[in-house]
Design an enzyme around this catalytic site. Structure first.
Site, short mmCIF file in Angstrom:
data_model
loop_
_atom_site.label_atom_id
_atom_site.label_comp_id
_atom_site.label_asym_id
_atom_site.label_seq_id
_atom_site.Cartn_x
_atom_site.Cartn_y
_atom_site.Cartn_z
N ASP A 17 24.32 59.71 4.13
CA ASP A 17 22.99 60.02 4.63
C ASP A 17 22.12 58.76 4.71
O ASP A 17 22.28 57.85 3.89
CB ASP A 17 22.34 61.06 3.69
CG ASP A 17 21.19 61.79 4.37
OD1 ASP A 17 21.02 61.66 5.60
OD2 ASP A 17 20.46 62.49 3.65
N ASN A 65 24.33 69.81 11.73
CA ASN A 65 23.98 68.63 12.55
C ASN A 65 24.13 68.91 14.04
O ASN A 65 23.57 68.22 14.88
CB ASN A 65 24.87 67.42 12.21
CG ASN A 65 24.59 66.80 10.86
OD1 ASN A 65 25.47 66.18 10.26
ND2 ASN A 65 23.38 66.95 10.36
#
Ligand code: FPP
Length: 230
Positions: A17, A65
């Site tokens: 991330d 996502n």
């Protein structure tokens, strides 16, 4: 102190991330951050192989996502394609097994085909396994496994159930690292992480270098893993 045999994790999972923020800090588009993320993957794979880790499981794209803007997704797919054309074949030639967990059917056909083709050339008994979670969500994986089990019928055990997971044959992650400062698993390997050690760092993924990776491994080696025992 962990037992000597467990000082090094067999399988390390990484939730990569922070690419977007890394790019934003440089006043660059998010794709610049993902590109830097791919370069970091290339380095970390070499580092993990050198250290003697056997499995590296990287969260490249979650099912969630997929709701990102089309432009960002297209950039990510182009990056996957580049990696699987330029880098992954070399790794396979060097006896690295590459595997995808997740549902590739949502990706552009040419990207999914390239990924499948490279994975299919991987040897099963390779000394190092690189696993990409792509359009992966742990709940979806568990529901998929439950449906397989229901179709088959009969009594389900933990062992029989885990055979229906994407990760069949892969040891559970001993260590899961999350970069980018958030303190959660975000639908990554929920079944498999029952006894994983968790390591969180504020470092954004493109800055997560070998030194920081080794720091996480050192911290792991100091953890006292009891697996529910005293
Ligand atoms: C999360 O950071 C990262 C992703 C959704 C993509 C991860 C992809 C890579 C590291 C490169 C992929 C390359 C290959 C070969 C698999 P974010 O963009 O959500 O960061 P933010 O939280 O700062 O916005």
């Amino acid at each position: 102190m962990a037992g000597k045999e467990s000082l090094l994790p067999r399988n390390v999972g990484i939730i990569m991330d922070g690419n977007g923020r890394w790019a934003k800090r440089r006043l660059m588009p998010r794709s610049f951050g993902h590109d830097a993320g791919m370069k970091r993957i290339i380095k970390l794979v070499e580092c993990a192989r050198g250290i003697g880790i056997k499995y590296l499981t990287l969260y490249a794209l979650s099912t969630e996502n997929l709701s990102r803007p089309k432009e960002e997704l297209e950039g990510l797919y182009a990056l996957f394609l580049r990696y699987f054309e330029e880098y992954a074949p070399k790794l396979v030639n060097e006896d690295v097994a590459i595997r995808i967990i997740g549902d590739l059917s949502a990706l552009p056909q040419n990207v999914a085909d390239k990924m499948r083709e490279v994975c299919a050339r991987s040897k099963k008994d390779a000394p190092f396994h690189l696993i990409f979670a792509v359009n992966y969500g742990s709940r979806a994986e568990i529901v998929r496994a439950a449906n397989f089990a229901a179709e088959l019928g009969g009594k389900v055990t933990e062992e029989s159930f885990s055979r229906f997971l994407y990760t069949y044959g892969v040891p559970d992650p001993d260590l899961i690292i999350r970069t980018g400062g958030e303190l959660r698993l975000s639908n990554f390997l929920l079944w498999q992480s029952a006894y994983s050690e968790l390591y969180f760092t504020d470092t954004l993924f493109p800055d997560f270098d070998d030194k920081q990776f080794k720091k996480a491994l050192k911290e792991f080696s100091r953890r006292n893993r009891r697996f529910g025992k005293v």
